[in-house]
Design a protein around this motif. Structure first.
Motif, PDB file in Angstrom:
ATOM      1  N   LEU A  16       3.582  21.637  25.783  1.00 57.14           N
ATOM      2  CA  LEU A  16       3.278  22.207  27.095  1.00 57.14           C
ATOM      3  C   LEU A  16       2.181  21.442  27.812  1.00 57.14           C
ATOM      4  O   LEU A  16       2.137  21.389  29.044  1.00 57.14           O
ATOM      5  CB  LEU A  16       2.868  23.675  26.940  1.00 57.14           C
ATOM      6  CG  LEU A  16       3.982  24.644  26.533  1.00 57.14           C
ATOM      7  CD1 LEU A  16       3.398  26.014  26.224  1.00 57.14           C
ATOM      8  CD2 LEU A  16       5.037  24.754  27.643  1.00 57.14           C
ATOM      9  N   LYS A  21       7.201  16.720  28.482  1.00 56.73           N
ATOM     10  CA  LYS A  21       7.600  17.419  27.249  1.00 56.73           C
ATOM     11  C   LYS A  21       7.462  18.926  27.403  1.00 56.73           C
ATOM     12  O   LYS A  21       7.481  19.652  26.424  1.00 56.73           O
ATOM     13  CB  LYS A  21       6.737  16.939  26.071  1.00 56.73           C
ATOM     14  CG  LYS A  21       6.808  15.455  25.793  1.00 56.73           C
ATOM     15  CD  LYS A  21       8.162  15.046  25.242  1.00 56.73           C
ATOM     16  CE  LYS A  21       8.162  13.598  24.782  1.00 56.73           C
ATOM     17  NZ  LYS A  21       7.906  12.652  25.872  1.00 56.73           N
ATOM     18  N   ARG A  22       7.308  19.407  28.629  1.00 55.59           N
ATOM     19  CA  ARG A  22       6.995  20.827  28.817  1.00 55.59           C
ATOM     20  C   ARG A  22       8.194  21.721  28.546  1.00 55.59           C
ATOM     21  O   ARG A  22       8.028  22.838  28.087  1.00 55.59           O
ATOM     22  CB  ARG A  22       6.461  21.029  30.234  1.00 55.59           C
ATOM     23  CG  ARG A  22       5.026  20.462  30.370  1.00 55.59           C
ATOM     24  CD  ARG A  22       4.498  20.483  31.756  1.00 55.59           C
ATOM     25  NE  ARG A  22       3.169  19.854  31.783  1.00 55.59           N
ATOM     26  CZ  ARG A  22       2.636  19.291  32.843  1.00 55.59           C
ATOM     27  NH1 ARG A  22       3.302  19.274  33.979  1.00 55.59           N
ATOM     28  NH2 ARG A  22       1.442  18.748  32.793  1.00 55.59           N
ATOM     29  N   ARG A  23       9.408  21.272  28.826  1.00 53.22           N
ATOM     30  CA  ARG A  23      10.583  22.091  28.501  1.00 53.22           C
ATOM     31  C   ARG A  23      10.724  22.257  27.001  1.00 53.22           C
ATOM     32  O   ARG A  23      11.010  23.349  26.506  1.00 53.22           O
ATOM     33  CB  ARG A  23      11.838  21.448  29.090  1.00 53.22           C
ATOM     34  CG  ARG A  23      11.949  21.581  30.612  1.00 53.22           C
ATOM     35  CD  ARG A  23      13.286  21.080  31.103  1.00 53.22           C
ATOM     36  NE  ARG A  23      13.403  21.224  32.548  1.00 53.22           N
ATOM     37  CZ  ARG A  23      14.473  20.871  33.229  1.00 53.22           C
ATOM     38  NH1 ARG A  23      15.520  20.336  32.597  1.00 53.22           N
ATOM     39  NH2 ARG A  23      14.507  21.031  34.544  1.00 53.22           N
ATOM     40  N   LEU A  24      10.528  21.149  26.302  1.00 60.70           N
ATOM     41  CA  LEU A  24      10.569  21.226  24.839  1.00 60.70           C
ATOM     42  C   LEU A  24       9.487  22.167  24.334  1.00 60.70           C
ATOM     43  O   LEU A  24       9.730  22.977  23.429  1.00 60.70           O
ATOM     44  CB  LEU A  24      10.373  19.826  24.234  1.00 60.70           C
ATOM     45  CG  LEU A  24      10.236  19.750  22.715  1.00 60.70           C
ATOM     46  CD1 LEU A  24      11.499  20.265  22.030  1.00 60.70           C
ATOM     47  CD2 LEU A  24       9.918  18.329  22.276  1.00 60.70           C
ATOM     48  N   ALA A  26       8.229  24.726  25.867  1.00 64.64           N
ATOM     49  CA  ALA A  26       8.598  26.110  26.166  1.00 64.64           C
ATOM     50  C   ALA A  26       9.613  26.638  25.161  1.00 64.64           C
ATOM     51  O   ALA A  26       9.519  27.786  24.704  1.00 64.64           O
ATOM     52  CB  ALA A  26       9.161  26.201  27.586  1.00 64.64           C
ATOM     53  N   VAL A  27      10.599  25.795  24.785  1.00 61.76           N
ATOM     54  CA  VAL A  27      11.600  26.211  23.788  1.00 61.76           C
ATOM     55  C   VAL A  27      10.930  26.474  22.448  1.00 61.76           C
ATOM     56  O   VAL A  27      11.174  27.495  21.787  1.00 61.76           O
ATOM     57  CB  VAL A  27      12.698  25.136  23.649  1.00 61.76           C
ATOM     58  CG1 VAL A  27      13.613  25.463  22.481  1.00 61.76           C
ATOM     59  CG2 VAL A  27      13.508  25.033  24.939  1.00 61.76           C
TER      60      VAL A  27
END
Length: 238
Positions: A16, A21-24, A26-27
């Motif tokens: 985050l 790499k923020r989507r990763l 969040a997942v």
């Protein structure tokens, strides 16, 4: 069993904080926060002889279903690498922001101060310990003398910023100056009434957002040549 959520949470937070790499992140944050409760919730469903398969654990709670120490070390290492990259990019952006602010202040010094004689626009730029290495002036008054000295010789002075370079706390500015020699005269020579254009290159050092040092040079040789003055190093003896 709890090493999985803990390391996933660390990896999620590092994702985050890392641009791109923020989507990763969040997942992974969802897996870390909700994975373990889902495993326990499904395991607590009523039913005789209920069996939670390994595939279900993997689907609902990965890696909450268990993680070994080498995997923990790998997760932590990846998280530290991501955080290190995020920190480095933050520092780079911070340095770029500081350099941009310093360039803008130096430009204001030359365009507003030197070019228009607007001393009010220079308030808050110079530090108390400011020193003009060219003329020895100090403090805010010393910075104002940088502006006033040239305008005393060229009351209609026009300043054009040709280029700027910023390196850490140092700003280099290239200028073209033009005006009519009808003021106090240049050096020890009387005014000639001639209009001239000459170049200058100045260096300004900042500390904590304040100007602390000014130095540089003007094309004195070219200026004297345009004014028709002999190129002397010392004033004539009278």
């Amino acid at each position: 069993l709890w090493l999985g959520p803990a390391t996933t949470l660390l990896l999620a937070l590092s994702g985050l904080l890392t641009e791109g790499k923020r989507r990763l992140g969040a997942v992974l944050l969802g897996l870390a926060v909700f994975g373990q409760p889902l495993v326990f919730a499904v395991g607590a469903l009523p039913g005789e002889g209920f069996y939670l398969s390994g595939a279900t654990v993997l689907l609902l709670g990965w890696p909450s279903g268990g993680i070994n120490l080498p995997e923990v070390a790998l997760f932590v290492l990846v998280a530290l690498l991501l955080l290190g990259g995020a920190r480095q990019r933050t520092l780079v952006r911070l340095r770029e922001d500081i350099a941009r602010e310093n360039r803008e202040k130096a430009r204001r010094l030359y365009e507003e101060g030197l070019g228009r004689g607007n001393l009010a626009a220079l308030k808050g730029i110079a530090a108390r310990e400011f020193v003009d290495l060219r003329r020895g002036g100090r403090g805010e008054r010393g910075m104002e003398r940088v502006v006033l000295k040239l305008r005393e010789s060229f009351p209609d002075l026009v300043v054009s910023v040709e280029g700027q370079e910023a390196e850490r706390d140092l700003v280099r500015t290239r200028l073209t100056l033009s005006g009519t020699d009808r003021g106090a005269g240049v050096m020890w020579y009387p005014p000639t009434g001639r209009r001239v254009a000459f170049s200058a290159a100045f260096e300004d050092r900042f500390s904590g957002g304040r100007l602390v040092e000014h130095s540089g040079s003007t094309d004195t040789e070219g200026l004297l040549r345009q004014l028709g003055h002999p190129e002397e190093d010392e004033p004539p003896v009278r």
